[in-house]
Scaffold this active site. Structure first.
Site, short mmCIF file in Angstrom:
data_model
loop_
_atom_site.label_atom_id
_atom_site.label_comp_id
_atom_site.label_asym_id
_atom_site.label_seq_id
_atom_site.Cartn_x
_atom_site.Cartn_y
_atom_site.Cartn_z
N GLY A 155 -12.81 2.77 45.90
CA GLY A 155 -14.19 3.93 45.91
C GLY A 155 -13.26 5.11 47.40
N ALA A 156 -14.32 5.89 47.57
CA ALA A 156 -14.09 6.84 49.02
C ALA A 156 -15.47 7.01 49.69
CB ALA A 156 -13.34 8.00 47.85
N GLY A 157 -15.25 7.56 50.53
CA GLY A 157 -16.33 8.20 51.28
C GLY A 157 -15.96 9.33 52.07
N GLY B 146 -12.83 8.44 54.28
CA GLY B 146 -12.19 7.12 54.47
C GLY B 146 -12.12 6.79 53.03
N VAL B 147 -11.29 5.76 52.62
CA VAL B 147 -11.24 5.41 51.07
C VAL B 147 -10.78 3.51 51.06
CG1 VAL B 147 -10.06 7.10 50.49
CG2 VAL B 147 -8.32 5.66 51.16
N VAL B 148 -11.54 3.03 50.21
CA VAL B 148 -11.06 1.91 50.54
C VAL B 148 -10.07 0.76 49.22
CG1 VAL B 148 -13.18 0.02 49.85
CG2 VAL B 148 -13.51 1.42 50.51
N LYS C 120 -10.64 -1.15 54.31
CA LYS C 120 -11.28 0.13 53.83
C LYS C 120 -10.64 1.01 55.11
CE LYS C 120 -15.47 2.72 55.55
NZ LYS C 120 -16.92 2.73 55.98
N ASP D 176 -28.14 4.98 56.97
CA ASP D 176 -27.70 5.04 55.41
C ASP D 176 -27.95 3.52 54.25
OD1 ASP D 176 -26.51 6.70 53.83
OD2 ASP D 176 -24.82 6.48 54.36
#
Length: 431
Positions: A30-32, A35-37, A61, A154
Site C-alpha cells: 500500500g501507499a500513503g 510513504g509506502v508499505v 512502512k 485518522d
C-alpha cells in the site's frame, strides 16, 4: 491509481535487503501520503532459520525523510506508535530504524484491512456478533490509547487492519496522532470521518463554530460513529460534515434522517444520534459508547423493522456498496497549546486518566513536508436516494431553528430573522 501514483514517487524496493540483510522486501502492499508499505520476510526470526519452517512475514512502512523541523513530526509517529504498541488490538510495532533517506517501521503483518473486508467482501453483512466484537476491539484499543494520551485523529477502515474473516482487528497508522488533548490543526484526517469542528471549508459547520482548539478525543468518538455505520451498512451517512453537503444538512434539520437512510436497528440509530451531536461536549464518552453497544439486542434491523421501513431505506438495503472519492485539505502545522484553559473551561473529560497499514488513497497535491502523513480521502458511499437539496432561504431558516436549542441560555438571542446563520453558530456552546 493512488497506489501507483505514490509508488511512482518512491523507488521500487522489491527484492532489496534492509537492516543488514535481516529483512527482504517482497512486494508493495500500500501507499500513503509520504510513504509506502511492503511485505517483507524476516530472515532472522526463529521460525525463518530452518529451511522447512514457514517464513515470518512482516510489514515494513517506509517513510521518505523531510527537512527539519518537519522531520520531528515523522519521528513523532514512531514515538507514539511505540508508546501504544503493546495495547491489545493496536498493530504491534516490532522496531524502527533509519538511514540517510528513509525511516523504516517494522510491524506485524495482517492479511487485509477493514476497508476491503467491508466494501469488497462484505464479510460483516448481517452478522450482529461479528460486527459487535470487531467494533468493541476497535473501541477498546482507542480507549486504551486515550488513556496513554495518544489521540489518533485518522480513524477510518483503511487504517484498521484485520484478519481475513474480520474477527481480529488492529488500529494502525499513527501518522496524524497527537498527545495534545486540544488541537488547533483543522482538516486533519479523512473527509468522511472528520467531525464538523475539524473540517476546514468555507462554509463548514466546524469553521463557523470556532477558530480555536478542539477536543481530539471527541473527534475520535465521531470517527468511530462513522465506522460503525460503515460496518453495519456498507454506507456512509454523508460525504463530509459541512453545510454544503445536502445529506449532512438534512441530518441537522431532520431528526428522522438517520432512521430514513441508515439500515440499522432502532437501538443503533439512537446511539448514532448521540455520537453525531454537533456540540462535542454532549457526545458520549468511549465508556458510555461501549456500554451502549454491549446492551443492544441487535445491530442490524430486525425483520419487522425492515418490513415497516420506508421505500428509501429498503432501496439502500438492496443497493449495497457504491464507490466514492472524496478529497480533504490538511493543515500543515499543529499549534501546540500549552495552556488549553485559555480557550476552554475543563470539564470532567479533561482528566485523561479517568476519561477514559494498508494506507488509503493519496492526495497528489499534498506537500511532503506536511506533518499530516495521510491525506487520502476516499470513503464509503452515501445513500443515493437522498431528496432534492433545500433552497438557500429554507435551509438558513431551518438550520437556525435546528441549532437554537444548542445555544447558551445565558446569552441573549435575537429573533431568528435578525440573526445570520454564522451568528447563530457562534452562539453554540463548544467543547
Amino acid at each position: 491509481m493512488a497506489l501507483e501514483s505514490m509508488a511512482y514517487h518512491m523507488p521500487d524496493f522489491r527484492g532489496r535487503l534492509i537492516d543488514a540483510g535481516r529483512l527482504e522486501l517482497v512486494r508493495l502492499l500500500g501507499a500513503g501520503g509520504c510513504g509506502v508499505v511492503y511485505l517483507a520476510v524476516d530472515h532472522h526470526a526463529p521460525s525463518s532459520s530452518s529451511s522447512k519452517a514457514t517464513p515470518v512475514r512482516r510489514a515494513v512502512k517506509i517513510i521518505r525523510k523531510v527537512d527539519t523541523p518537519d522531520i520531528e513530526y515523522q519521528r513523532r509517529e514512531i514515538d507514539l506508535h511505540s508508546l501504544v504498541s503493546g495495547i491489545p488490538h493496536v498493530l504491534p510495532l516490532h522496531y524502527a530504524f533509519e538511514d540517510e533517506h528513509y525511516f523504516y517501521l517494522v510491524t506485524e503483518y495482517c492479511e487485509t484491512d477493514l476497508y476491503k473486508v467491508l466494501f469488497e467482501s462484505q464479510t460483516f453483512h448481517g452478522n450482529d456478533e461479528l460486527v459487535r466484537s470487531a467494533f468493541l476491539q476497535i473501541l477498546d484499543a482507542v480507549h486504551a490509547c486515550h488513556q496513554k494520551r495518544v489521540f489518533h485523529r485518522d480513524l477510518k477502515p483503511e487504517n484498521i487492519l484485520c484478519s481475513a474473516d474480520g474477527s481480529d482487528v488492529y488500529i494502525a497508522d499513527f501518522g496524524l496522532a497527537t498527545q495534545n488533548s486540544r488541537s488547533a490543526t483543522f482538516g486533519c484526517g479523512s473527509a468522511p470521518y472528520l467531525s464538523p469542528v475539524l473540517i476546514k471549508a468555507t462554509e463548514s459547520v466546524g469553521q463557523e463554530f470556532s477558530q480555536q482548539a478542539y477536543s481530539t478525543k471527541r473527534a475520535d468518538v465521531w470517527a468511530l460513529g462513522i465506522i460503525l455505520v460503515n460496518m453495519i451498512t456498507g454506507l456512509g451517512p454523508w460525504e463530509k460534515a459541512v453545510t454544503e453537503d445536502p445529506r449532512f444538512c438534512e441530518h441537522l434539520l431532520d431528526d428522522g434522517y438517520l432512521e430514513r437512510v441508515i439500515p440499522a436497528s432502532r437501538g443503533v440509530i439512537q446511539v448514532l444520534k448521540k455520537v453525531f451531536r454537533i456540540n462535542p461536549q454532549s457526545r458520549p464518552s468511549l465508556e458510555q459508547l461501549r456500554q451502549s453497544i454491549v446492551n443492544l439486542d441487535n445491530l442490524f434491523p430486525a425483520r419487522k423493522e425492515v418490513e415497516t421501513s420506508t421505500p428509501a431505506l429498503s432501496s439502500v438495503l438492496v443497493a449495497g456498496v457504491v464507490p466514492q472519492e472524496v478529497v480533504v485539505d490538511v493543515e500543515e502545522d499543529e499549534e501546540r497549546i500549552t495552556d488549553p484553559g485559555e480557550f476552554y473551561e475543563y470539564d470532567d473529560d479533561s482528566d485523561e486518566e479517568h476519561a477514559y497499514l494498508y494506507i488509503g488513497a493519496v492526495d497528489d497535491t499534498a506537500d511532503s513536508d506536511s506533518e499530516c502523513t495521510s491525506v487520502d480521502e476516499s470513503g464509503p458511499a452515501t445513500p443515493s436516494s437522498f431528496p432534492v437539496p433545500l433552497n438557500g432561504s429554507e435551509f438558513v431558516e431551518g438550520l437556525e431553528k435546528a441549532l437554537l436549542p444548542l445555544t447558551d441560555a445565558g446569552k441573549p438571542v435575537e429573533p431568528a430573522s435578525e440573526v445570520s446563520i454564522l451568528a447563530r453558530l457562534d452562539l453554540l456552546v463548544l467543547e
